[in-house]
Scaffold this motif. Structure first.
Motif, PDB file in Angstrom:
ATOM      1  N   ILE A  95       0.875  -1.186  -0.090  1.00 43.63           N
ATOM      2  CA  ILE A  95      -0.053  -0.003   0.054  1.00 43.63           C
ATOM      3  C   ILE A  95       1.004   1.281   0.129  1.00 43.63           C
ATOM      4  N   CYS A  96       0.536   2.178  -0.631  1.00 39.46           N
ATOM      5  CA  CYS A  96       1.303   3.467  -0.940  1.00 39.46           C
ATOM      6  C   CYS A  96       0.928   4.294   0.512  1.00 39.46           C
ATOM      7  N   LEU A  97       1.650   4.744   1.369  1.00 41.51           N
ATOM      8  CA  LEU A  97       1.081   5.512   2.380  1.00 41.51           C
ATOM      9  C   LEU A  97       1.896   6.818   2.363  1.00 41.51           C
ATOM     10  N   CYS A  98       1.075   7.894   2.459  1.00 41.64           N
ATOM     11  CA  CYS A  98       1.541   9.253   2.327  1.00 41.64           C
ATOM     12  C   CYS A  98       0.950   9.971   3.944  1.00 41.64           C
ATOM     13  N   VAL A  99       1.923  10.424   4.651  1.00 40.77           N
ATOM     14  CA  VAL A  99       1.359  11.235   5.756  1.00 40.77           C
ATOM     15  C   VAL A  99       2.180  12.639   5.733  1.00 40.77           C
ATOM     16  N   LEU A 100       1.049  13.566   5.690  1.00 41.84           N
ATOM     17  CA  LEU A 100       1.441  14.903   5.550  1.00 41.84           C
ATOM     18  C   LEU A 100       0.859  15.945   6.622  1.00 41.84           C
ATOM     19  N   THR A 101       1.604  16.809   6.857  1.00 37.87           N
ATOM     20  CA  THR A 101       1.310  18.028   7.944  1.00 37.87           C
ATOM     21  C   THR A 101       1.310  19.424   7.043  1.00 37.87           C
ATOM     22  N   PRO A 102       0.810  20.246   7.505  1.00 43.97           N
ATOM     23  CA  PRO A 102       0.754  21.716   6.683  1.00 43.97           C
ATOM     24  C   PRO A 102       2.119  21.954   6.362  1.00 43.97           C
ATOM     25  N   ASN A 103       3.065  21.525   6.966  1.00 45.98           N
ATOM     26  CA  ASN A 103       4.492  21.925   6.577  1.00 45.98           C
ATOM     27  C   ASN A 103       5.369  21.005   6.023  1.00 45.98           C
ATOM     28  N   ARG A 104       5.240  19.721   6.050  1.00 47.24           N
ATOM     29  CA  ARG A 104       5.963  18.724   5.552  1.00 47.24           C
ATOM     30  C   ARG A 104       5.542  17.416   5.130  1.00 47.24           C
ATOM     31  N   ILE A 105       6.198  16.656   4.698  1.00 47.76           N
ATOM     32  CA  ILE A 105       5.672  15.349   4.231  1.00 47.76           C
ATOM     33  C   ILE A 105       6.596  14.438   5.317  1.00 47.76           C
ATOM     34  N   VAL A 106       5.731  13.665   6.132  1.00 50.56           N
ATOM     35  CA  VAL A 106       6.353  12.749   7.182  1.00 50.56           C
ATOM     36  C   VAL A 106       6.786  11.542   6.614  1.00 50.56           C
ATOM     37  N   TRP A 107       5.947  10.834   5.796  1.00 48.31           N
ATOM     38  CA  TRP A 107       6.110   9.583   5.191  1.00 48.31           C
ATOM     39  C   TRP A 107       5.562   9.584   4.009  1.00 48.31           C
ATOM     40  N   ASP A 108       6.429   8.840   2.894  1.00 45.47           N
ATOM     41  CA  ASP A 108       5.907   8.702   1.641  1.00 45.47           C
ATOM     42  C   ASP A 108       6.556   7.429   1.141  1.00 45.47           C
ATOM     43  N   SER A 109       5.992   6.324   1.261  1.00 47.39           N
ATOM     44  CA  SER A 109       6.794   4.877   0.980  1.00 47.39           C
ATOM     45  C   SER A 109       5.687   3.944   1.174  1.00 47.39           C
ATOM     46  N   GLU A 110       5.976   2.744   0.486  1.00 52.25           N
ATOM     47  CA  GLU A 110       5.034   1.743   0.375  1.00 52.25           C
ATOM     48  C   GLU A 110       4.970   0.899   1.843  1.00 52.25           C
ATOM     49  N   VAL A 111       4.042   0.281   2.000  1.00 47.81           N
ATOM     50  CA  VAL A 111       4.006  -0.496   3.600  1.00 47.81           C
ATOM     51  C   VAL A 111       3.229  -1.747   3.500  1.00 47.81           C
ATOM     52  N   ASN A 112       3.040  -2.515   4.001  1.00 49.68           N
ATOM     53  CA  ASN A 112       2.374  -3.589   4.312  1.00 49.68           C
ATOM     54  C   ASN A 112       1.031  -3.618   4.802  1.00 49.68           C
ATOM     55  N   GLU A 113       0.999  -2.850   5.922  1.00 49.17           N
ATOM     56  CA  GLU A 113      -0.163  -2.767   6.684  1.00 49.17           C
ATOM     57  C   GLU A 113      -0.283  -1.476   7.473  1.00 49.17           C
ATOM     58  N   ILE A 114      -1.316  -0.822   8.058  1.00 46.33           N
ATOM     59  CA  ILE A 114      -1.045   0.183   9.017  1.00 46.33           C
ATOM     60  C   ILE A 114      -2.387  -0.023  10.078  1.00 46.33           C
ATOM     61  N   ILE A 115      -2.413   0.375  11.019  1.00 42.39           N
ATOM     62  CA  ILE A 115      -3.306   0.537  12.174  1.00 42.39           C
ATOM     63  C   ILE A 115      -3.619   1.780  12.505  1.00 42.39           C
ATOM     64  N   LEU A 116      -4.526   2.449  12.332  1.00 44.91           N
ATOM     65  CA  LEU A 116      -4.897   3.856  12.360  1.00 44.91           C
ATOM     66  C   LEU A 116      -5.901   4.114  13.523  1.00 44.91           C
ATOM     67  N   SER A 117      -5.765   5.043  14.162  1.00 45.54           N
ATOM     68  CA  SER A 117      -6.725   5.792  15.646  1.00 45.54           C
ATOM     69  C   SER A 117      -7.684   6.788  14.549  1.00 45.54           C
ATOM     70  N   THR A 118      -9.097   6.251  14.552  1.00 47.89           N
ATOM     71  CA  THR A 118      -9.955   7.406  14.060  1.00 47.89           C
ATOM     72  C   THR A 118     -10.893   7.905  15.251  1.00 47.89           C
ATOM     73  N   ASN A 119     -11.758   8.482  14.793  1.00 50.09           N
ATOM     74  CA  ASN A 119     -12.724   9.076  16.034  1.00 50.09           C
ATOM     75  C   ASN A 119     -13.416   7.981  16.197  1.00 50.09           C
ATOM     76  N   SER A 120     -13.765   6.874  15.670  1.00 48.07           N
ATOM     77  CA  SER A 120     -14.632   5.868  16.049  1.00 48.07           C
ATOM     78  C   SER A 120     -13.978   4.642  16.189  1.00 48.07           C
ATOM     79  N   GLY A 121     -12.764   4.653  16.513  1.00 47.10           N
ATOM     80  CA  GLY A 121     -11.836   3.534  17.054  1.00 47.10           C
ATOM     81  C   GLY A 121     -10.871   3.236  16.033  1.00 47.10           C
ATOM     82  N   GLN A 122      -9.968   1.931  16.193  1.00 48.14           N
ATOM     83  CA  GLN A 122      -8.937   1.955  15.278  1.00 48.14           C
ATOM     84  C   GLN A 122      -9.315   1.112  14.256  1.00 48.14           C
ATOM     85  N   ILE A 123      -8.500   1.250  13.067  1.00 44.63           N
ATOM     86  CA  ILE A 123      -9.015   0.291  11.860  1.00 44.63           C
ATOM     87  C   ILE A 123      -7.608  -0.022  11.262  1.00 44.63           C
ATOM     88  N   GLY A 124      -7.558  -1.360  10.867  1.00 43.78           N
ATOM     89  CA  GLY A 124      -6.442  -1.979  10.187  1.00 43.78           C
ATOM     90  C   GLY A 124      -6.766  -1.768   8.637  1.00 43.78           C
TER      91      GLY A 124
END
Length: 135
Positions: free
Chosen positions: A5-34
């Motif tokens: 999966i191509c993952l890109c994590v951006l803030t208003p000032n910079r690109i924090v992450w931009d590369s391929e990954v196998n899996e993520i676990i993300l905290s959302t407002n309704s709980g964690q999703i894989g």
């Protein structure tokens, strides 16, 4: 065969992450999703919390400070207010900030001060969790 999966994590000032990954676990407002490859398309709010990223057999963590995510076509774009890799966080400074935030939350008076102190506490706690979780 592992699909990436191509993952890109951006803030208003910079690109924090931009590369391929196998899996993520993300905290959302309704709980964690894989999220694995070929995940159903969604858009979601991102909560203050730890993002876990699996690269091959290793996990990397990142403290996210709230924002939005778009998932679809094996691409994940996460736009957040701020993000910090767990490996970049100074453990002593993070613990000290958490202690100060906890003290300020306990001393908060009034609704506004309590809300602001709680937000600062959640941010500080997330930074500590990003250090202490799977790395």
């Amino acid at each position: 065969m592992t699909l990436n999966i191509c993952l890109c994590v951006l803030t208003p000032n910079r690109i924090v992450w931009d590369s391929e990954v196998n899996e993520i676990i993300l905290s959302t407002n309704s709980g964690q999703i894989g999220v694995l490859s070929n995940h159903a398309p969604i858009a979601t709010a991102v909560d203050i919390g730890v993002l876990r990223i699996r690269l091959n057999d290793q996990w990397v963590t990142m403290a996210l400070m709230g924002g939005f995510a778009r998932i679809g076509n094996n691409e994940i774009t996460i736009l957040v207010n701020d993000a910090e890799k767990g490996s970049d966080i100074d453990p002593q400074e993070a613990q000290q900030t958490l202690k100060i935030a906890e003290d300020n939350l306990n001393k908060a008076e009034g609704k506004r001060q309590t809300i602001e102190a709680n937000l600062a506490f959640r941010r500080a706690r997330t930074r500590v969790e990003a250090i202490n979780t799977i790395s």
